[in-house]
Design a protein around this motif. Structure first.
Motif, PDB file in Angstrom:
ATOM      1  N   MET A 167      26.553 -41.611  36.722  1.00  0.00           N
ATOM      2  CA  MET A 167      25.818 -42.450  35.791  1.00  0.00           C
ATOM      3  C   MET A 167      26.191 -42.013  34.367  1.00  0.00           C
ATOM      4  SD  MET A 167      21.678 -43.098  35.472  1.00  0.00           S
ATOM      5  CE  MET A 167      21.473 -43.209  37.214  1.00  0.00           C
ATOM      6  N   ASP A 168      26.563 -42.969  33.522  1.00  0.00           N
ATOM      7  CA  ASP A 168      26.930 -42.609  32.159  1.00  0.00           C
ATOM      8  C   ASP A 168      25.678 -42.367  31.300  1.00  0.00           C
ATOM      9  OD1 ASP A 168      25.981 -45.163  31.618  1.00  0.00           O
ATOM     10  OD2 ASP A 168      27.811 -45.857  30.662  1.00  0.00           O
ATOM     11  N   GLU A 169      25.911 -41.867  30.100  1.00  0.00           N
ATOM     12  CA  GLU A 169      24.795 -41.487  29.219  1.00  0.00           C
ATOM     13  C   GLU A 169      23.893 -42.673  28.892  1.00  0.00           C
ATOM     14  OE1 GLU A 169      23.987 -39.343  24.908  1.00  0.00           O
ATOM     15  OE2 GLU A 169      26.033 -39.558  25.618  1.00  0.00           O
ATOM     16  N   TYR A 170      24.499 -43.825  28.616  1.00  0.00           N
ATOM     17  CA  TYR A 170      23.712 -45.015  28.292  1.00  0.00           C
ATOM     18  C   TYR A 170      22.794 -45.393  29.448  1.00  0.00           C
ATOM     19  CZ  TYR A 170      22.510 -49.775  26.979  1.00  0.00           C
ATOM     20  OH  TYR A 170      21.821 -50.920  26.686  1.00  0.00           O
ATOM     21  N   GLN A 171      23.321 -45.399  30.643  1.00  0.00           N
ATOM     22  CA  GLN A 171      22.515 -45.771  31.812  1.00  0.00           C
ATOM     23  C   GLN A 171      21.396 -44.753  32.050  1.00  0.00           C
ATOM     24  OE1 GLN A 171      22.904 -48.788  33.240  1.00  0.00           O
ATOM     25  NE2 GLN A 171      20.948 -48.277  34.136  1.00  0.00           N
ATOM     26  N   THR A 172      21.672 -43.496  31.774  1.00  0.00           N
ATOM     27  CA  THR A 172      20.640 -42.455  31.892  1.00  0.00           C
ATOM     28  C   THR A 172      19.508 -42.718  30.899  1.00  0.00           C
ATOM     29  OG1 THR A 172      22.265 -40.826  32.627  1.00  0.00           O
ATOM     30  CG2 THR A 172      20.200 -39.969  31.725  1.00  0.00           C
ATOM     31  N   LEU A 173      19.859 -43.079  29.670  1.00  0.00           N
ATOM     32  CA  LEU A 173      18.837 -43.402  28.668  1.00  0.00           C
ATOM     33  C   LEU A 173      18.007 -44.608  29.092  1.00  0.00           C
ATOM     34  CD1 LEU A 173      20.926 -42.927  25.391  1.00  0.00           C
ATOM     35  CD2 LEU A 173      19.053 -41.467  26.198  1.00  0.00           C
ATOM     36  N   ILE A 174      18.667 -45.628  29.624  1.00  0.00           N
ATOM     37  CA  ILE A 174      17.956 -46.830  30.061  1.00  0.00           C
ATOM     38  C   ILE A 174      17.016 -46.503  31.225  1.00  0.00           C
ATOM     39  CG2 ILE A 174      18.249 -49.110  31.125  1.00  0.00           C
ATOM     40  CD1 ILE A 174      18.915 -48.976  28.114  1.00  0.00           C
ATOM     41  N   THR A 175      17.466 -45.681  32.142  1.00  0.00           N
ATOM     42  CA  THR A 175      16.626 -45.283  33.276  1.00  0.00           C
ATOM     43  C   THR A 175      15.394 -44.526  32.790  1.00  0.00           C
ATOM     44  OG1 THR A 175      18.545 -45.212  34.735  1.00  0.00           O
ATOM     45  CG2 THR A 175      16.583 -43.978  35.437  1.00  0.00           C
ATOM     46  N   LYS A 176      15.590 -43.602  31.842  1.00  0.00           N
ATOM     47  CA  LYS A 176      14.457 -42.870  31.262  1.00  0.00           C
ATOM     48  C   LYS A 176      13.500 -43.830  30.570  1.00  0.00           C
ATOM     49  CE  LYS A 176      16.735 -38.458  30.366  1.00  0.00           C
ATOM     50  NZ  LYS A 176      17.195 -37.539  29.302  1.00  0.00           N
ATOM     51  N   PHE A 177      14.066 -44.812  29.854  1.00  0.00           N
ATOM     52  CA  PHE A 177      13.248 -45.788  29.147  1.00  0.00           C
ATOM     53  C   PHE A 177      12.373 -46.565  30.130  1.00  0.00           C
ATOM     54  CE2 PHE A 177      12.399 -49.909  27.223  1.00  0.00           C
ATOM     55  CZ  PHE A 177      11.978 -49.549  25.953  1.00  0.00           C
ATOM     56  N   GLN A 232       4.602 -43.303  21.647  1.00  0.00           N
ATOM     57  CA  GLN A 232       5.474 -42.651  20.667  1.00  0.00           C
ATOM     58  C   GLN A 232       6.733 -42.103  21.351  1.00  0.00           C
ATOM     59  OE1 GLN A 232       2.602 -39.939  19.012  1.00  0.00           O
ATOM     60  NE2 GLN A 232       2.178 -41.292  17.273  1.00  0.00           N
ATOM     61  N   GLU A 233       6.580 -41.558  22.547  1.00  0.00           N
ATOM     62  CA  GLU A 233       7.746 -41.098  23.313  1.00  0.00           C
ATOM     63  C   GLU A 233       8.693 -42.262  23.581  1.00  0.00           C
ATOM     64  OE1 GLU A 233       7.158 -38.760  26.926  1.00  0.00           O
ATOM     65  OE2 GLU A 233       5.147 -38.285  26.201  1.00  0.00           O
ATOM     66  N   LEU A 234       8.112 -43.381  23.978  1.00  0.00           N
ATOM     67  CA  LEU A 234       8.903 -44.572  24.255  1.00  0.00           C
ATOM     68  C   LEU A 234       9.609 -45.063  22.991  1.00  0.00           C
ATOM     69  CD1 LEU A 234       9.514 -46.427  26.676  1.00  0.00           C
ATOM     70  CD2 LEU A 234       7.605 -47.842  25.945  1.00  0.00           C
ATOM     71  N   ASP A 235       8.920 -45.035  21.867  1.00  0.00           N
ATOM     72  CA  ASP A 235       9.525 -45.432  20.589  1.00  0.00           C
ATOM     73  C   ASP A 235      10.706 -44.533  20.230  1.00  0.00           C
ATOM     74  OD1 ASP A 235       7.713 -47.479  20.237  1.00  0.00           O
ATOM     75  OD2 ASP A 235       6.451 -46.372  18.823  1.00  0.00           O
ATOM     76  N   ARG A 236      10.534 -43.217  20.401  1.00  0.00           N
ATOM     77  CA  ARG A 236      11.617 -42.285  20.087  1.00  0.00           C
ATOM     78  C   ARG A 236      12.835 -42.540  20.980  1.00  0.00           C
ATOM     79  NH1 ARG A 236       7.276 -38.811  19.015  1.00  0.00           N
ATOM     80  NH2 ARG A 236       7.172 -38.066  21.157  1.00  0.00           N
ATOM     81  N   LEU A 237      12.571 -42.779  22.259  1.00  0.00           N
ATOM     82  CA  LEU A 237      13.668 -43.039  23.182  1.00  0.00           C
ATOM     83  C   LEU A 237      14.351 -44.363  22.843  1.00  0.00           C
ATOM     84  CD1 LEU A 237      15.335 -42.121  25.563  1.00  0.00           C
ATOM     85  CD2 LEU A 237      13.610 -43.116  27.077  1.00  0.00           C
ATOM     86  N   HIS A 238      13.571 -45.360  22.464  1.00  0.00           N
ATOM     87  CA  HIS A 238      14.158 -46.636  22.056  1.00  0.00           C
ATOM     88  C   HIS A 238      15.070 -46.431  20.844  1.00  0.00           C
ATOM     89  CE1 HIS A 238      14.192 -50.541  19.934  1.00  0.00           C
ATOM     90  NE2 HIS A 238      14.443 -50.969  21.153  1.00  0.00           N
ATOM     91  N   ASN A 239      14.631 -45.641  19.875  1.00  0.00           N
ATOM     92  CA  ASN A 239      15.457 -45.344  18.707  1.00  0.00           C
ATOM     93  C   ASN A 239      16.736 -44.617  19.104  1.00  0.00           C
ATOM     94  OD1 ASN A 239      13.587 -46.546  17.024  1.00  0.00           O
ATOM     95  ND2 ASN A 239      12.574 -44.620  16.507  1.00  0.00           N
ATOM     96  N   GLU A 240      16.626 -43.706  20.059  1.00  0.00           N
ATOM     97  CA  GLU A 240      17.793 -42.978  20.548  1.00  0.00           C
ATOM     98  C   GLU A 240      18.790 -43.936  21.217  1.00  0.00           C
ATOM     99  OE1 GLU A 240      18.774 -39.322  23.620  1.00  0.00           O
ATOM    100  OE2 GLU A 240      16.714 -39.583  22.925  1.00  0.00           O
ATOM    101  N   ILE A 241      18.287 -44.874  21.992  1.00  0.00           N
ATOM    102  CA  ILE A 241      19.146 -45.866  22.648  1.00  0.00           C
ATOM    103  C   ILE A 241      19.844 -46.729  21.602  1.00  0.00           C
ATOM    104  CG2 ILE A 241      19.129 -47.952  24.080  1.00  0.00           C
ATOM    105  CD1 ILE A 241      16.858 -46.564  25.718  1.00  0.00           C
ATOM    106  N   GLU A 242      19.107 -47.181  20.596  1.00  0.00           N
ATOM    107  CA  GLU A 242      19.704 -48.013  19.553  1.00  0.00           C
ATOM    108  C   GLU A 242      20.768 -47.237  18.777  1.00  0.00           C
ATOM    109  OE1 GLU A 242      19.322 -51.374  19.089  1.00  0.00           O
ATOM    110  OE2 GLU A 242      18.301 -51.119  21.004  1.00  0.00           O
ATOM    111  N   ALA A 243      20.517 -45.968  18.482  1.00  0.00           N
ATOM    112  CA  ALA A 243      21.500 -45.137  17.787  1.00  0.00           C
ATOM    113  C   ALA A 243      22.744 -44.949  18.657  1.00  0.00           C
ATOM    114  CB  ALA A 243      20.887 -43.785  17.428  1.00  0.00           C
ATOM    115  N   TYR A 244      22.541 -44.748  19.940  1.00  0.00           N
ATOM    116  CA  TYR A 244      23.668 -44.597  20.863  1.00  0.00           C
ATOM    117  C   TYR A 244      24.519 -45.870  20.877  1.00  0.00           C
ATOM    118  CZ  TYR A 244      26.333 -43.857  25.115  1.00  0.00           C
ATOM    119  OH  TYR A 244      27.363 -43.729  26.013  1.00  0.00           O
TER     120      TYR A 244
END
Length: 62
Positions: free
Chosen positions: A1-11, A37-49
């Motif tokens: 699983m690539d990094e993007y997919q890992t972030l989406i799964t966590k989201f 807030q955790e979800l918001d931070r992860l969303h920001n991380e996904i957008e930055a990625y």
């Protein structure tokens, strides 16, 4: 699983957890706010990625 997919799964997992919390706690509860807030931070991380990945593709095509 690539990094993007890992972030989406966590989201998706965090989103599910937030929905479960919302069934037990009011929206203004600290539990729901913290998870949101955790979800918001992860969303920001996904957008930055995504932005970083797009920038790399554009610069490598020049």
């Amino acid at each position: 699983m690539d990094e993007y997919q890992t972030l989406i799964t966590k989201f998706e997992l965090l989103r599910h957890e937030l929905n479960l919390l919302n069934e037990s706690y009011p929206l203004e509860s600290q539990e729901v706010i913290t998870k949101s807030q955790e979800l918001d931070r992860l969303h920001n991380e996904i957008e930055a990625y995504k932005k970083n990945r797009h920038t790399k593709r554009v610069s490598s095509s020049n």
